[in-house]
Design a protein around this motif. Structure first.
Motif, PDB file in Angstrom:
ATOM      1  N   SER A 270      -8.497 -19.961  -2.671  1.00 37.01           N
ATOM      2  CA  SER A 270      -8.251 -18.745  -3.444  1.00 37.01           C
ATOM      3  C   SER A 270      -7.069 -17.969  -2.881  1.00 37.01           C
ATOM      4  N   LEU A 271      -6.900 -18.000  -1.563  1.00 37.15           N
ATOM      5  CA  LEU A 271      -5.731 -17.347  -0.957  1.00 37.15           C
ATOM      6  C   LEU A 271      -4.439 -18.052  -1.365  1.00 37.15           C
TER       7      LEU A 271
ATOM      8  N   VAL B 197     -10.538   8.455   9.249  1.00 34.25           N
ATOM      9  CA  VAL B 197     -10.827   7.622   8.077  1.00 34.25           C
ATOM     10  C   VAL B 197     -10.070   6.307   8.226  1.00 34.25           C
ATOM     11  N   ASN B 198     -10.812   5.225   8.358  1.00 34.25           N
ATOM     12  CA  ASN B 198     -10.209   3.905   8.577  1.00 34.25           C
ATOM     13  C   ASN B 198      -9.912   3.186   7.265  1.00 34.25           C
ATOM     14  N   GLU B 199      -8.935   2.280   7.329  1.00 30.04           N
ATOM     15  CA  GLU B 199      -8.593   1.450   6.174  1.00 30.04           C
ATOM     16  C   GLU B 199      -9.774   0.555   5.795  1.00 30.04           C
ATOM     17  N   ILE B 200      -9.807   0.171   4.526  1.00 25.16           N
ATOM     18  CA  ILE B 200     -10.855  -0.725   4.035  1.00 25.16           C
ATOM     19  C   ILE B 200     -10.209  -1.880   3.278  1.00 25.16           C
ATOM     20  N   SER B 201     -10.951  -2.964   3.157  1.00 26.11           N
ATOM     21  CA  SER B 201     -10.474  -4.119   2.395  1.00 26.11           C
ATOM     22  C   SER B 201     -10.826  -3.953   0.923  1.00 26.11           C
ATOM     23  N   GLY B 202     -10.011  -4.559   0.050  1.00 29.06           N
ATOM     24  CA  GLY B 202     -10.299  -4.573  -1.380  1.00 29.06           C
ATOM     25  C   GLY B 202      -9.911  -3.320  -2.132  1.00 29.06           C
ATOM     26  N   ILE B 203      -9.001  -2.521  -1.570  1.00 26.63           N
ATOM     27  CA  ILE B 203      -8.664  -1.239  -2.209  1.00 26.63           C
ATOM     28  C   ILE B 203      -8.013  -1.435  -3.570  1.00 26.63           C
ATOM     29  N   LEU B 204      -7.188  -2.487  -3.736  1.00 25.08           N
ATOM     30  CA  LEU B 204      -6.507  -2.683  -5.021  1.00 25.08           C
ATOM     31  C   LEU B 204      -7.479  -3.006  -6.152  1.00 25.08           C
TER      32      LEU B 204
ATOM     33  N   GLY C 230      -8.797  -8.680   3.280  1.00 18.07           N
ATOM     34  CA  GLY C 230      -8.314  -7.779   4.333  1.00 18.07           C
ATOM     35  C   GLY C 230      -6.959  -8.168   4.875  1.00 18.07           C
ATOM     36  N   MET C 231      -6.098  -8.758   4.013  1.00 15.73           N
ATOM     37  CA  MET C 231      -4.805  -9.251   4.471  1.00 15.73           C
ATOM     38  C   MET C 231      -3.626  -8.471   3.885  1.00 15.73           C
ATOM     39  N   THR C 232      -3.880  -7.275   3.356  1.00 12.24           N
ATOM     40  CA  THR C 232      -2.796  -6.483   2.752  1.00 12.24           C
ATOM     41  C   THR C 232      -2.650  -5.117   3.397  1.00 12.24           C
ATOM     42  N   LYS C 233      -3.213  -4.934   4.562  1.00 13.44           N
ATOM     43  CA  LYS C 233      -3.182  -3.613   5.189  1.00 13.44           C
ATOM     44  C   LYS C 233      -1.748  -3.183   5.474  1.00 13.44           C
ATOM     45  N   ASN C 234      -1.478  -1.915   5.144  1.00 16.18           N
ATOM     46  CA  ASN C 234      -0.167  -1.298   5.361  1.00 16.18           C
ATOM     47  C   ASN C 234       0.941  -2.035   4.605  1.00 16.18           C
ATOM     48  N   SER C 235       0.582  -2.634   3.474  1.00 19.53           N
ATOM     49  CA  SER C 235       1.597  -3.325   2.682  1.00 19.53           C
ATOM     50  C   SER C 235       1.387  -3.018   1.211  1.00 19.53           C
ATOM     51  N   GLN C 236       2.422  -3.322   0.411  1.00 21.18           N
ATOM     52  CA  GLN C 236       2.326  -3.058  -1.012  1.00 21.18           C
ATOM     53  C   GLN C 236       2.041  -4.366  -1.733  1.00 21.18           C
TER      54      GLN C 236
ATOM     55  N   GLU D 101       0.931 -11.940 -12.092  1.00 19.26           N
ATOM     56  CA  GLU D 101       0.581 -12.917 -11.059  1.00 19.26           C
ATOM     57  C   GLU D 101       0.541 -12.252  -9.684  1.00 19.26           C
ATOM     58  N   SER D 102       1.523 -11.393  -9.410  1.00 19.72           N
ATOM     59  CA  SER D 102       1.560 -10.676  -8.126  1.00 19.72           C
ATOM     60  C   SER D 102       0.317  -9.824  -7.938  1.00 19.72           C
ATOM     61  N   LEU D 103      -0.122  -9.195  -9.024  1.00 17.21           N
ATOM     62  CA  LEU D 103      -1.319  -8.349  -8.971  1.00 17.21           C
ATOM     63  C   LEU D 103      -2.557  -9.189  -8.664  1.00 17.21           C
ATOM     64  N   GLU D 104      -2.681 -10.361  -9.303  1.00 19.00           N
ATOM     65  CA  GLU D 104      -3.806 -11.265  -9.040  1.00 19.00           C
ATOM     66  C   GLU D 104      -3.841 -11.672  -7.572  1.00 19.00           C
ATOM     67  N   VAL D 105      -2.691 -12.090  -7.059  1.00 18.07           N
ATOM     68  CA  VAL D 105      -2.603 -12.565  -5.675  1.00 18.07           C
ATOM     69  C   VAL D 105      -2.917 -11.429  -4.707  1.00 18.07           C
ATOM     70  N   THR D 106      -2.382 -10.246  -4.970  1.00 21.09           N
ATOM     71  CA  THR D 106      -2.599  -9.098  -4.086  1.00 21.09           C
ATOM     72  C   THR D 106      -4.071  -8.700  -4.062  1.00 21.09           C
ATOM     73  N   LYS D 107      -4.747  -8.769  -5.202  1.00 20.22           N
ATOM     74  CA  LYS D 107      -6.179  -8.439  -5.269  1.00 20.22           C
ATOM     75  C   LYS D 107      -6.992  -9.353  -4.356  1.00 20.22           C
ATOM     76  N   ILE D 108      -6.697 -10.650  -4.413  1.00 20.36           N
ATOM     77  CA  ILE D 108      -7.442 -11.613  -3.591  1.00 20.36           C
ATOM     78  C   ILE D 108      -7.197 -11.356  -2.111  1.00 20.36           C
ATOM     79  N   HIS D 109      -5.931 -11.149  -1.741  1.00 19.47           N
ATOM     80  CA  HIS D 109      -5.595 -10.904  -0.338  1.00 19.47           C
ATOM     81  C   HIS D 109      -6.136  -9.561   0.137  1.00 19.47           C
ATOM     82  N   SER D 110      -6.262  -8.616  -0.799  1.00 17.58           N
ATOM     83  CA  SER D 110      -6.823  -7.306  -0.459  1.00 17.58           C
ATOM     84  C   SER D 110      -8.292  -7.441  -0.070  1.00 17.58           C
ATOM     85  N   ILE D 111      -9.044  -8.218  -0.843  1.00 17.77           N
ATOM     86  CA  ILE D 111     -10.461  -8.432  -0.537  1.00 17.77           C
ATOM     87  C   ILE D 111     -10.622  -9.136   0.801  1.00 17.77           C
TER      88      ILE D 111
END
Length: 511
Positions: free
Chosen positions: A298-299, A121-128, A260-266, A248-258
């Motif tokens: 947006s990033l 099962v591979n990681e996916i973008s936009g999980i948050l 695909g820039m948050t893999k293996n990070s919180q 604000e952190s949640l907003e930023v993390t959501k965008i980076h998640s979509i």
């Protein structure tokens, strides 16, 4: 032993359109009719290809899938579905349908994940943003890729179960193994900036301008000769910006998640600093492309977009910034849907005054013709300049300042003043859902940027002399309001208006 075939299995999942999540029911029907496999419900090409991935993953995980008619419907049918995140849900639906999974509560789970041919099962973008929407819908149990577990555990109320492969997911649903939910993730240490304003010798006037920009969230343009320190100064602005709050952190993390820039990070706790190269295209800057991903603006949401050597960017590319700078969001239109991404960023730009870089310099003679200079400066349009609140000239530093060993003011000292000014603004505008002076609307400018007669008279004279637009007039008031907040004044004084006006004077000199 394979059991009997059920009539229908429904697995909950989710799809994203921009930052918004939409619940999808993965309906799987397996029958003994003529062997055929079909996926319906407006799937894109990557979803249509999932049948080959799912077939191989089921076989290579040790399960037998005899020739049958398999129909997968992604409901509701009117929403376009994209990406490979439905693979695991489809596989689980098939295995449950033909009897490999015995779980009457399978509809309590949402299932997300891409499958490799070997069942991994591979990681996916936009999980948050997916998990946020599932939580809003009242779906509290999620099976997802183990590689996404750190990001998903930001939402403590959600029960998240990370699986490494298809077999592990099946055994978990059958109660054969246990998987800990909401694995405790080590607390992230506060990132300490490795760059500091104390490393910049001299340039007190530019540091002051950047402090005002940071305190009010204003856009800023630095003009100066090569080697004067424009890039060095810009890179240090992030060290004086206020810390992000959780929202604000949640907003930023959501965008980076979509993206695909948050893999293996919180969660992302540091304000973004994006610096695209001047060869960047419109799509790279604003977003879009085949999958309508967020772009650099947006990033940079809640952070800084730094455009170095501004006139080197394609003029048409720069012009697409005009609407996002005003609306603080970007809308990407497609034939059957629209994607909206937030873009509330500070634009920090730098440029030379001419192609050779030495127009107006006392250090070196300019070799450019007047036509070359005009052509170079015309790459920056008037409407774009109007949207830049602060314009400051960066002069070359003389030898004595470079070798001066006296202590320069640190970023920490500047940040204390910035934080204090921002707190004043947050308290003042809390009922308007804005965070800084740069976001003031015309009605709020009228309410909070009151001027006495002397200040009005000075501003009127500057307006006529500098041939300012109504937008520039408003931006002078916003900057003056920020200077007033830094100085601890309730009302704007004539000195603060005078300082704000000087940050628009380069319009007259260069443009």
């Amino acid at each position: 032993m394979q059991g009997g075939i059920k009539i229908l299995t429904i697995i909950k999942s989710i799809t994203l359109i921009g930052l918004n999540g939409y619940k999808v029911d993965v309906q799987v029907d397996v029958s003994n009719n003529m062997p055929k496999w079909e996926i319906i419900g407006l799937p894109d090409n990557s979803i249509r290809e999932s049948k080959e991935r799912v077939k191989a993953a089921i076989k290579n995980s040790g399960y037998e899938l005899r020739s049958k008619k398999i129909l997968v419907n992604l409901a509701p049918a009117e929403i376009k579905k994209e990406g490979s995140a439905f693979d695991l849900a489809i596989a689980i639906g098939i295995l449950n349908n033909i009897g490999y999974i015995q779980n009457d509560q399978i509809d309590e789970y949402a299932i997300l994940g891409e499958l490799s041919l070997n069942g991994k099962v591979n990681e996916i973008s936009g999980i948050l943003p997916m998990c946020i929407e599932l939580k809003r819908l009242g779906i509290n149990k999620v099976i997802l890729p183990k590689g996404n577990i750190k990001e998903a555990t930001i939402l403590k109320e959600l029960q998240t179960y990370g699986v490494e492969n298809l077999k592990e997911a099946v055994e978990f649903l059958n109660g054969q193994i246990k998987i800990e939910n909401n694995i405790e993730i080590e607390k992230q240490k506060k990132e300490i900036s490795q760059i500091d304003f104390s490393e910049v010798k001299g340039q007190e006037n530019v540091k002051r301008a950047l402090e005002i920009a940071a305190a009010g969230g204003h856009n800023c343009l630095m003009i100066g000769s090569p080697g004067s320190g424009k890039t060095m100064l810009a890179q240090r602005i992030s060290s004086i910006l206020p810390d992000m709050n959780f929202e604000e952190s949640l907003e930023v993390t959501k965008i980076h998640s979509i993206a695909g820039m948050t893999k293996n990070s919180q969660i992302i706790t540091k304000r973004p600093f994006r610096s695209p190269h001047h060869t960047a295209s419109k799509v790279a800057l604003v977003g879009g492309g085949k999958e309508a991903k967020p772009g650099e603006i947006s990033l940079a949401h809640r952070g800084i977009l730094f455009l170095d050597e501004l006139p080197e960017f394609n003029k048409n590319t720069l012009e697409v910034l005009r609407v996002p700078l005003e609306d603080r969001k970007v809308l990407i239109s497609r034939a059957n849907k629209n994607y909206e991404y937030p873009a509330n960023f500070m634009l920090i730009a730098s440029m030379n005054p001419c192609p050779c870089g030495y127009y107006g310099s006392s250090e070196k003679e300019c070799t450019c013709s007047s036509n070359e200079i005009n052509k170079y400066l015309r790459k920056i349009s008037g409407p774009l300049l109007d949207r830049i609140d602060i314009q400051v000239e960066v002069s070359s530093i003389d030898y004595n300042k470079i070798t001066n060993t006296s202590k320069e003011e640190t970023s920490e000292e500047i940040k204390l003043r910035v934080d204090k000014a921002r707190k004043v603004q947050e308290e003042r505008y809390k009922k308007y859902n804005i965070y800084s002076n740069s976001e003031l609307t015309p009605s709020l400018i009228e309410k909070y940027c009151y001027l006495d007669e002397k200040s009005k008279d000075m501003l009127e004279k500057a307006f006529e002399k500098l041939h300012l637009s109504s937008r520039a007039y408003s931006r002078i008031l916003k900057v003056a309001r920020t200077i007033s907040d830094l100085n601890g004044n309730e009302n704007i004084t004539i000195n603060e208006i005078a300082e704000a006006i000087q940050y628009r004077s380069l319009d007259k000199k260069y443009f």
